[in-house]
Motif scaffolding. Sequence first.
Motif, short mmCIF file in Angstrom:
data_model
loop_
_atom_site.label_atom_id
_atom_site.label_comp_id
_atom_site.label_asym_id
_atom_site.label_seq_id
_atom_site.Cartn_x
_atom_site.Cartn_y
_atom_site.Cartn_z
N PRO A 1 0.96 -1.66 0.10
CA PRO A 1 -0.22 -0.39 -0.31
C PRO A 1 1.10 1.01 -0.01
N VAL A 2 2.64 0.52 0.26
CA VAL A 2 3.22 2.93 0.59
C VAL A 2 3.43 2.50 -0.98
N CYS A 3 4.13 1.45 -1.73
CA CYS A 3 4.94 1.97 -2.85
C CYS A 3 4.59 1.38 -4.47
N GLY A 4 3.69 0.23 -3.52
CA GLY A 4 2.63 0.36 -5.29
C GLY A 4 3.53 -1.85 -5.98
N LYS A 5 4.76 -1.69 -5.36
CA LYS A 5 5.02 -2.95 -5.83
C LYS A 5 4.57 -5.05 -5.17
N LYS A 6 4.77 -5.79 -5.66
CA LYS A 6 4.55 -6.66 -5.49
C LYS A 6 4.94 -6.77 -3.52
N ALA A 7 3.68 -7.23 -3.37
CA ALA A 7 4.99 -7.31 -1.78
C ALA A 7 5.05 -9.12 -1.41
N GLU A 8 6.29 -9.44 -1.01
CA GLU A 8 6.77 -10.46 -0.78
C GLU A 8 6.12 -11.62 0.71
N LYS A 9 5.58 -10.61 1.57
CA LYS A 9 5.29 -11.08 2.47
C LYS A 9 3.56 -10.73 2.82
N ILE A 10 3.10 -11.72 2.88
CA ILE A 10 1.01 -10.81 3.52
C ILE A 10 1.38 -11.98 4.72
N HIS A 11 0.61 -10.07 5.27
CA HIS A 11 0.68 -10.26 7.21
C HIS A 11 -0.23 -10.82 7.35
N ASP A 12 -0.96 -10.50 6.48
CA ASP A 12 -2.99 -11.47 7.58
C ASP A 12 -3.63 -10.62 6.41
N ARG A 13 -4.73 -11.66 6.38
CA ARG A 13 -6.27 -10.93 5.32
C ARG A 13 -6.84 -11.39 6.34
N LYS A 14 -8.19 -10.86 6.42
CA LYS A 14 -9.38 -10.96 7.17
C LYS A 14 -10.22 -10.86 6.05
N THR A 15 -10.97 -11.92 6.97
CA THR A 15 -12.85 -11.69 6.64
C THR A 15 -13.39 -11.06 6.06
N GLN A 16 -14.27 -10.42 5.57
CA GLN A 16 -15.22 -9.26 5.30
C GLN A 16 -16.22 -9.15 5.40
N MET A 17 -17.19 -9.53 5.77
CA MET A 17 -18.43 -9.42 5.77
C MET A 17 -19.21 -8.49 5.02
N ILE A 18 -19.77 -7.79 3.94
CA ILE A 18 -20.57 -6.69 3.03
C ILE A 18 -21.74 -6.77 2.62
N GLN A 19 -22.96 -5.76 2.73
CA GLN A 19 -24.27 -6.12 3.00
C GLN A 19 -24.54 -5.53 1.82
N ASP A 20 -25.27 -5.83 0.50
CA ASP A 20 -25.68 -5.01 -0.25
C ASP A 20 -26.57 -4.80 -0.28
N THR A 21 -27.56 -4.16 -1.46
CA THR A 21 -28.65 -4.13 -1.33
C THR A 21 -29.42 -5.43 -1.61
N SER A 22 -30.52 -5.13 -1.43
CA SER A 22 -32.32 -6.79 -1.09
C SER A 22 -31.57 -7.26 -2.68
N LEU A 23 -32.34 -8.13 -2.66
CA LEU A 23 -31.75 -9.32 -4.33
C LEU A 23 -33.33 -10.51 -3.75
N ARG A 24 -34.39 -10.30 -4.17
CA ARG A 24 -35.51 -11.16 -3.79
C ARG A 24 -35.93 -11.71 -3.21
N ASP A 25 -36.04 -10.13 -1.93
CA ASP A 25 -36.12 -9.83 -0.70
C ASP A 25 -35.56 -10.73 -0.47
N LYS A 26 -33.95 -11.17 0.20
CA LYS A 26 -33.04 -11.66 1.02
C LYS A 26 -32.53 -10.45 1.03
#
Length: 66
Positions: A41-66
């Motif tokens: 996120p700082v320099c834009g180069k490919k990161a050699e190591k990933i420190h963390d990956r988090k699960t994210q829940m994102i709510q969108d608009t209703s689809l078929r009343d669900k």
Amino acid sequence: MHNNLITDLMDLPDLVATDLIKTEEYLVFVADYKIDHVKCPVCGKKAEKIHDRKTQMIQDTSLRDK
């Protein structure tokens, strides 16, 4: 599963849908990145190591009343 269709409809081109979970209240699309690397996120180069990956829940608009 039509991975491209789901992510195209949701305008998420960097993701691929891996699963669909249906309940009486919700439709849950499980997705993951298409690529196996990330950019620094700082320099834009490919990161050699990933420190963390988090699960994210994102709510969108209703689809078929669900």
